[in-house]
Design a protein around this motif. Sequence first.
Motif, PDB file in Angstrom:
ATOM      1  N   ILE A 343      -9.257  67.780  15.516  1.00 20.54           N
ATOM      2  CA  ILE A 343      -7.994  68.505  15.471  1.00 20.54           C
ATOM      3  C   ILE A 343      -6.986  67.868  14.509  1.00 20.54           C
ATOM      4  O   ILE A 343      -5.822  68.263  14.479  1.00 20.54           O
ATOM      5  N   LEU A 344      -7.420  66.893  13.726  1.00 24.81           N
ATOM      6  CA  LEU A 344      -6.542  66.348  12.691  1.00 24.81           C
ATOM      7  C   LEU A 344      -6.285  67.408  11.621  1.00 24.81           C
ATOM      8  O   LEU A 344      -7.168  68.192  11.279  1.00 24.81           O
ATOM      9  N   ARG A 345      -5.063  67.421  11.095  1.00 23.82           N
ATOM     10  CA  ARG A 345      -4.694  68.450  10.126  1.00 23.82           C
ATOM     11  C   ARG A 345      -4.197  67.840   8.814  1.00 23.82           C
ATOM     12  O   ARG A 345      -3.688  66.718   8.794  1.00 23.82           O
ATOM     13  N   SER A 346      -4.327  68.604   7.761  1.00 17.71           N
ATOM     14  CA  SER A 346      -3.653  68.269   6.511  1.00 17.71           C
ATOM     15  C   SER A 346      -2.169  68.528   6.720  1.00 17.71           C
ATOM     16  O   SER A 346      -1.790  69.538   7.303  1.00 17.71           O
ATOM     17  N   MET A 347      -1.339  67.596   6.253  1.00 19.39           N
ATOM     18  CA  MET A 347       0.092  67.684   6.540  1.00 19.39           C
ATOM     19  C   MET A 347       0.909  67.849   5.273  1.00 19.39           C
ATOM     20  O   MET A 347       0.635  67.205   4.247  1.00 19.39           O
ATOM     21  N   ASP A 348       1.917  68.712   5.351  1.00 18.01           N
ATOM     22  CA  ASP A 348       2.850  68.854   4.247  1.00 18.01           C
ATOM     23  C   ASP A 348       3.614  67.547   4.070  1.00 18.01           C
ATOM     24  O   ASP A 348       3.924  66.847   5.036  1.00 18.01           O
ATOM     25  N   GLY A 349       3.923  67.216   2.839  1.00 18.15           N
ATOM     26  CA  GLY A 349       4.684  66.007   2.560  1.00 18.15           C
ATOM     27  C   GLY A 349       3.819  64.790   2.318  1.00 18.15           C
ATOM     28  O   GLY A 349       4.333  63.741   1.930  1.00 18.15           O
ATOM     29  N   ALA A 350       2.525  64.910   2.550  1.00 26.01           N
ATOM     30  CA  ALA A 350       1.626  63.774   2.337  1.00 26.01           C
ATOM     31  C   ALA A 350       1.163  63.746   0.885  1.00 26.01           C
ATOM     32  O   ALA A 350       0.783  64.785   0.333  1.00 26.01           O
ATOM     33  N   PRO A 351       1.185  62.593   0.240  1.00 23.52           N
ATOM     34  CA  PRO A 351       0.656  62.507  -1.127  1.00 23.52           C
ATOM     35  C   PRO A 351      -0.861  62.649  -1.106  1.00 23.52           C
ATOM     36  O   PRO A 351      -1.519  62.189  -0.171  1.00 23.52           O
ATOM     37  N   ASN A 352      -1.397  63.302  -2.113  1.00 20.25           N
ATOM     38  CA  ASN A 352      -2.829  63.570  -2.132  1.00 20.25           C
ATOM     39  C   ASN A 352      -3.521  62.890  -3.302  1.00 20.25           C
ATOM     40  O   ASN A 352      -3.002  62.856  -4.421  1.00 20.25           O
ATOM     41  N   LEU A 353      -4.702  62.355  -3.007  1.00 23.40           N
ATOM     42  CA  LEU A 353      -5.547  61.764  -4.032  1.00 23.40           C
ATOM     43  C   LEU A 353      -6.162  62.860  -4.888  1.00 23.40           C
ATOM     44  O   LEU A 353      -6.314  64.005  -4.429  1.00 23.40           O
ATOM     45  N   PRO A 354      -6.552  62.538  -6.116  1.00 21.56           N
ATOM     46  CA  PRO A 354      -7.127  63.567  -6.979  1.00 21.56           C
ATOM     47  C   PRO A 354      -8.516  64.013  -6.565  1.00 21.56           C
ATOM     48  O   PRO A 354      -9.008  65.041  -7.023  1.00 21.56           O
ATOM     49  N   SER A 355      -9.189  63.245  -5.704  1.00 24.59           N
ATOM     50  CA  SER A 355     -10.522  63.627  -5.249  1.00 24.59           C
ATOM     51  C   SER A 355     -10.749  63.017  -3.868  1.00 24.59           C
ATOM     52  O   SER A 355      -9.845  62.413  -3.280  1.00 24.59           O
ATOM     53  N   GLY A 356     -11.966  63.173  -3.349  1.00 21.16           N
ATOM     54  CA  GLY A 356     -12.287  62.648  -2.034  1.00 21.16           C
ATOM     55  C   GLY A 356     -12.388  61.130  -2.032  1.00 21.16           C
ATOM     56  O   GLY A 356     -12.495  60.491  -3.083  1.00 21.16           O
TER      57      GLY A 356
END
Length: 406
Positions: A343-356
């Motif tokens: 149930i973990l979610r992607s969250m707005d405001g989180a910085p994202n890496l360019p890949s996995g």
Amino acid sequence: MTTANADKQVPVTGEWRDRKRYLWLFGLVAPTAVFTATVGVWLFGRLEWNAVAPLWWWIGPILVYVLLPILDRFFGPDGQNPPDEVMEQLENDKYYRYCTYAYIPFQFASLVFACYLWSAENLSWLGVDGGLGPTSKIGLAITVGVMGGIGINTAHELGHKKDSLERWLSKVTLAQTFYGHFYIEHNRGHHVRVATPEDPASSKFGETFWAFLPRSVWGSLTSSWTLEKARLDRASKRTWTIHNDVLNAWLMSVVLFGVLIALFGPVVIPFLVIQAVYGFSLLETVNYLEHYGLLRQRTPRGRYERAAPEHSWNSDHIVTNIFLYHLQRHSDHHANPTRRYQILRSMDGAPNLPSGYASMISLAYFPPLWRRVMDHRVLDHYDGDITRVNIAPRKRDRVLAQYGAT
């Protein structure tokens, strides 16, 4: 209706279903890789492809450094968050926890079988003349180390839970890599100090992975001991006791290694060491990329602000998400440490890496490439203000001068 993370979330219409429900079983690829390699060597031997058959013993690093990055690129981001109305149902669905439990028996069966392969002088049934050669043994050790490293992530998932069985299984899973103190340091140290200069497991801007590795390994070990000693002191208990969770976790490793050496002989010792060191180093590579350069700011009272989505690097690439039980949704994990992986979610405001994470692990080994890809992302995240970044102390003056700050 749509879920909160509208830019990453698929529409929810009718009854919501977890499209990854049965894909979580692919998490068992790592703990069964030794058996897969054995079948591959046997099959290639029957086909008389003897020159390439030994490559199967290297299936672990091939999976981490080649296959997962390619699959992440091919399948791309996940794009699905569970909506609020199904969270409780997913949380209580025991199928998901059985997926993590299943990792453990395969892990130990593979470790025992690997010890047999390292020590056997006659593998004629496998089509190998005599025992394995040195290169094949090292490849097998690295493959077992991959299993142990991903096993630390499984232990991470279990160790955060309130259920005593899962906490115990977490320490059992850590025994292979002799990293049982992670159970203490991660939960009671890292989650408190994340994205601060005081946290050994949060990498700093300008710090190479090769500088971070010994700092994090030693810092996590000493921190875990300090934390556990303080807990026992508060309970008026002795430090040197079986109730010390650092000591009893290490004792599991001593017993495990002792039994394996007794059964298969001293010949397995160097390979047990190789797999353990590689396994916890793989964990530390992931630690390196999860919080690189990110810094919680001080409040007017001098305390650090609460950890927020902006203090963890995330990735939502679906393939690595499946292999690492949504570890890449790291911001949600720090916000809700006991929340189960499904149930973990992607969250707005989180910085994202360019890949996995799998792709970024390889990049971390090459500091110039890492800094070329990541440093400008850290600066962009802080709107170009280098003074808000967690900078490596030895490089602070140089970094501030480079970006025009004092």
